[in-house]
Design an enzyme around this catalytic site. Structure first.
Site, PDB file in Angstrom:
ATOM      1  N   ARG A  94       0.812  -1.212   0.000  1.00 31.91           N
ATOM      2  CA  ARG A  94       0.000   0.000   0.000  1.00 31.91           C
ATOM      3  C   ARG A  94       0.846   1.263   0.000  1.00 31.91           C
ATOM      4  NH1 ARG A  94      -5.840  -1.011   2.479  1.00 31.91           N
ATOM      5  NH2 ARG A  94      -5.590  -3.231   2.669  1.00 31.91           N
ATOM      6  N   ARG A 129     -21.669  -4.151   4.703  1.00 34.88           N
ATOM      7  CA  ARG A 129     -20.887  -5.381   4.821  1.00 34.88           C
ATOM      8  C   ARG A 129     -21.066  -6.051   6.186  1.00 34.88           C
ATOM      9  NH1 ARG A 129     -14.748  -5.417   3.395  1.00 34.88           N
ATOM     10  NH2 ARG A 129     -14.813  -3.539   4.665  1.00 34.88           N
ATOM     11  N   ARG A 158     -17.148  -5.115  10.993  1.00 36.84           N
ATOM     12  CA  ARG A 158     -15.776  -4.707  11.313  1.00 36.84           C
ATOM     13  C   ARG A 158     -15.760  -3.372  12.037  1.00 36.84           C
ATOM     14  NH1 ARG A 158     -12.086  -5.508   6.110  1.00 36.84           N
ATOM     15  NH2 ARG A 158     -11.497  -3.373   6.638  1.00 36.84           N
ATOM     16  N   ARG A 169     -10.189   5.974   5.482  1.00 41.07           N
ATOM     17  CA  ARG A 169      -9.490   4.900   4.762  1.00 41.07           C
ATOM     18  C   ARG A 169      -9.334   5.264   3.290  1.00 41.07           C
ATOM     19  NH1 ARG A 169     -13.477   0.355   6.509  1.00 41.07           N
ATOM     20  NH2 ARG A 169     -12.491  -0.906   4.901  1.00 41.07           N
TER      21      ARG A 169
HETATM   22  P1  AP5 Z   1     -15.067  -6.798   0.076  1.00 37.75           P
HETATM   23  O1  AP5 Z   1     -14.800  -7.885  -0.899  1.00 37.75           O
HETATM   24  O2  AP5 Z   1     -15.097  -7.116   1.516  1.00 37.75           O
HETATM   25  O3  AP5 Z   1     -14.073  -5.558  -0.239  1.00 37.75           O
HETATM   26  P2  AP5 Z   1     -12.526  -5.349   0.059  1.00 37.75           P
HETATM   27  O4  AP5 Z   1     -11.955  -4.620  -1.088  1.00 37.75           O
HETATM   28  O5  AP5 Z   1     -11.894  -6.638   0.462  1.00 37.75           O
HETATM   29  O6  AP5 Z   1     -12.656  -4.347   1.265  1.00 37.75           O
HETATM   30  P3  AP5 Z   1     -11.808  -4.110   2.581  1.00 37.75           P
HETATM   31  O7  AP5 Z   1     -12.628  -3.146   3.383  1.00 37.75           O
HETATM   32  O8  AP5 Z   1     -11.447  -5.391   3.232  1.00 37.75           O
HETATM   33  O9  AP5 Z   1     -10.573  -3.376   2.075  1.00 37.75           O
HETATM   34  P4  AP5 Z   1      -9.680  -2.439   2.906  1.00 37.75           P
HETATM   35  O10 AP5 Z   1      -8.554  -2.269   1.991  1.00 37.75           O
HETATM   36  O11 AP5 Z   1     -10.307  -1.217   3.391  1.00 37.75           O
HETATM   37  O12 AP5 Z   1      -9.458  -3.288   4.236  1.00 37.75           O
HETATM   38  P5  AP5 Z   1      -8.279  -4.180   4.751  1.00 37.75           P
HETATM   39  O13 AP5 Z   1      -8.830  -5.214   5.634  1.00 37.75           O
HETATM   40  O14 AP5 Z   1      -7.405  -4.612   3.657  1.00 37.75           O
HETATM   41  O15 AP5 Z   1     -16.454  -6.142  -0.351  1.00 37.75           O
HETATM   42  C1  AP5 Z   1     -17.026  -5.092   0.409  1.00 37.75           C
HETATM   43  C2  AP5 Z   1     -18.572  -5.275   0.483  1.00 37.75           C
HETATM   44  O16 AP5 Z   1     -19.141  -5.139  -0.827  1.00 37.75           O
HETATM   45  C3  AP5 Z   1     -18.998  -6.662   0.972  1.00 37.75           C
HETATM   46  O17 AP5 Z   1     -20.143  -6.546   1.762  1.00 37.75           O
HETATM   47  C4  AP5 Z   1     -19.315  -7.433  -0.318  1.00 37.75           C
HETATM   48  O18 AP5 Z   1     -20.281  -8.433  -0.107  1.00 37.75           O
HETATM   49  C5  AP5 Z   1     -19.814  -6.329  -1.245  1.00 37.75           C
HETATM   50  N1  AP5 Z   1     -19.467  -6.538  -2.650  1.00 37.75           N
HETATM   51  C6  AP5 Z   1     -18.263  -6.980  -3.142  1.00 37.75           C
HETATM   52  N2  AP5 Z   1     -18.293  -7.026  -4.488  1.00 37.75           N
HETATM   53  C7  AP5 Z   1     -19.529  -6.581  -4.853  1.00 37.75           C
HETATM   54  C8  AP5 Z   1     -20.185  -6.389  -6.136  1.00 37.75           C
HETATM   55  N3  AP5 Z   1     -19.541  -6.628  -7.293  1.00 37.75           N
HETATM   56  N4  AP5 Z   1     -21.444  -5.921  -6.128  1.00 37.75           N
HETATM   57  C9  AP5 Z   1     -22.088  -5.638  -4.956  1.00 37.75           C
HETATM   58  N5  AP5 Z   1     -21.544  -5.812  -3.730  1.00 37.75           N
HETATM   59  C10 AP5 Z   1     -20.273  -6.273  -3.678  1.00 37.75           C
HETATM   60  O19 AP5 Z   1      -7.463  -3.121   5.634  1.00 37.75           O
HETATM   61  C11 AP5 Z   1      -7.997  -2.620   6.827  1.00 37.75           C
HETATM   62  C12 AP5 Z   1      -6.983  -1.734   7.517  1.00 37.75           C
HETATM   63  O20 AP5 Z   1      -5.814  -2.505   7.847  1.00 37.75           O
HETATM   64  C13 AP5 Z   1      -6.448  -0.551   6.701  1.00 37.75           C
HETATM   65  O21 AP5 Z   1      -7.284   0.572   6.812  1.00 37.75           O
HETATM   66  C14 AP5 Z   1      -5.068  -0.334   7.349  1.00 37.75           C
HETATM   67  O22 AP5 Z   1      -5.198   0.388   8.565  1.00 37.75           O
HETATM   68  C15 AP5 Z   1      -4.625  -1.744   7.685  1.00 37.75           C
HETATM   69  N6  AP5 Z   1      -3.825  -2.334   6.602  1.00 37.75           N
HETATM   70  C16 AP5 Z   1      -4.210  -3.311   5.718  1.00 37.75           C
HETATM   71  N7  AP5 Z   1      -3.219  -3.598   4.850  1.00 37.75           N
HETATM   72  C17 AP5 Z   1      -2.180  -2.790   5.175  1.00 37.75           C
HETATM   73  C18 AP5 Z   1      -0.877  -2.587   4.638  1.00 37.75           C
HETATM   74  N8  AP5 Z   1      -0.420  -3.258   3.554  1.00 37.75           N
HETATM   75  N9  AP5 Z   1      -0.080  -1.663   5.247  1.00 37.75           N
HETATM   76  C19 AP5 Z   1      -0.492  -0.973   6.320  1.00 37.75           C
HETATM   77  N10 AP5 Z   1      -1.713  -1.102   6.855  1.00 37.75           N
HETATM   78  C20 AP5 Z   1      -2.565  -2.003   6.297  1.00 37.75           C
END
Ligand code: AP5
Length: 222
Positions: A94, A129, A158, A169
């Site tokens: 990221r 979600r 979450r 975010r």
């Molecule tokens: P979903 O598939 O859950 O989406 P996603 O892209 O996986 O969303 P995330 O919220 O998990 O991404 P994020 O990047 O914010 O979180 P992460 O956990 O990585 O889909 C979302 C919703 O839409 C669901 O309800 C689904 O059913 C629906 N949906 C999906 N596709 C659809 C479609 N086509 N049509 C209709 N509905 C649909 O990160 C969280 C936190 O962790 C970050 O903020 C950061 O603080 C930390 N973090 C994570 N990675 C790092 C890193 N590399 N470095 C530093 N900090 C990090």
């Protein structure tokens, strides 16, 4: 002999559908799904010092410091299953420093998938979600409601899935995405993520199928 295993990175704004698509990709291609956010949430669940620190950043919608994230992801990539079956890296890198660190460890993706979704769609997806703590499945109250009453009763949300937190975010995402893209621009494939889950997967599937064929052909010729 060249290892035919695919190495894939998937990127996109919060709630763009990374986790949803990774489930489908991992099922079809047998890749090991490594999600930085899931690794962090697992660390929080252990109650460790790193987990406590990580949560403070996640609650603000900011990137968790590299000292915690980089080694976590590297260690998972180094496990034998990732090497044998190929990996699907979700939500990492990221930032430019994370991308550079990964390169330094010798991990290079064959393709970089970027899910593009409009901002108003993202907010609706985040707020609706829900997660099943038993199966790990991702639901959406409107688009993918739970199949049974029993599942509905145990769904969780979450801690960072509020409208206010998703704005934070998103702004973190916008600050960092260009620098990561610049490093992978030659292998980036943009995917329209606004359409249905099946239509998004059809686009990804065609990219990965032709990539897998290319790699097979290349490994056969040596
Ligand atoms: P979903 O598939 O859950 O989406 P996603 O892209 O996986 O969303 P995330 O919220 O998990 O991404 P994020 O990047 O914010 O979180 P992460 O956990 O990585 O889909 C979302 C919703 O839409 C669901 O309800 C689904 O059913 C629906 N949906 C999906 N596709 C659809 C479609 N086509 N049509 C209709 N509905 C649909 O990160 C969280 C936190 O962790 C970050 O903020 C950061 O603080 C930390 N973090 C994570 N990675 C790092 C890193 N590399 N470095 C530093 N900090 C990090």
């Amino acid at each position: 002999v060249t290892n035919e295993a695919l190495n894939v990175m998937i990127s996109g704004a919060p709630a763009s559908g990374k986790g949803t698509q990774c489930e489908l990709i991992a099922n079809k291609y047998g890749l090991v799904h490594i999600a930085a956010g899931d690794l962090l949430r697992a660390e929080i669940a252990t109650g460790s010092q790193n987990g406590k620190l990580a949560k403070q950043y996640m609650e603000k919608g900011q990137l968790v410091p590299d000292e915690i994230v980089v080694m976590m992801v590297r260690d998972r990539l180094l496990k034998p299953d990732s090497k044998e079956n190929g990996w699907l890296l979700d939500g990492y890198p990221r930032s430019l420093s994370q991308a550079t660190a990964l390169k330094g460890f010798g991990f290079e993706p064959h393709t970089f998938l970027l899910l593009e979704v409009d901002e108003d769609v993202l907010v609706e997806r985040v707020v609706g979600r829900r997660l099943d703590p038993v199966t790990g499945k991702i639901y959406h109250l409107k688009y993918f409601p739970p199949e049974t009453e029993e599942i509905a009763a145990r769904l969780t949300q979450r801690f960072d899935d509020t409208e206010e937190k998703v704005k934070l975010r998103l702004s973190t995402h916008h600050q960092n995405v260009e620098s990561v893209l610049s490093l992978y621009k030659d292998i980036t494939v943009k995917i329209n993520g606004n359409v249905s889950k099946e239509e998004v997967f059809a686009q990804i599937d065609s990219v990965l199928t032709s990539l897998a064929e290319q790699r097979k052909a290349a490994s056969g010729s040596v």
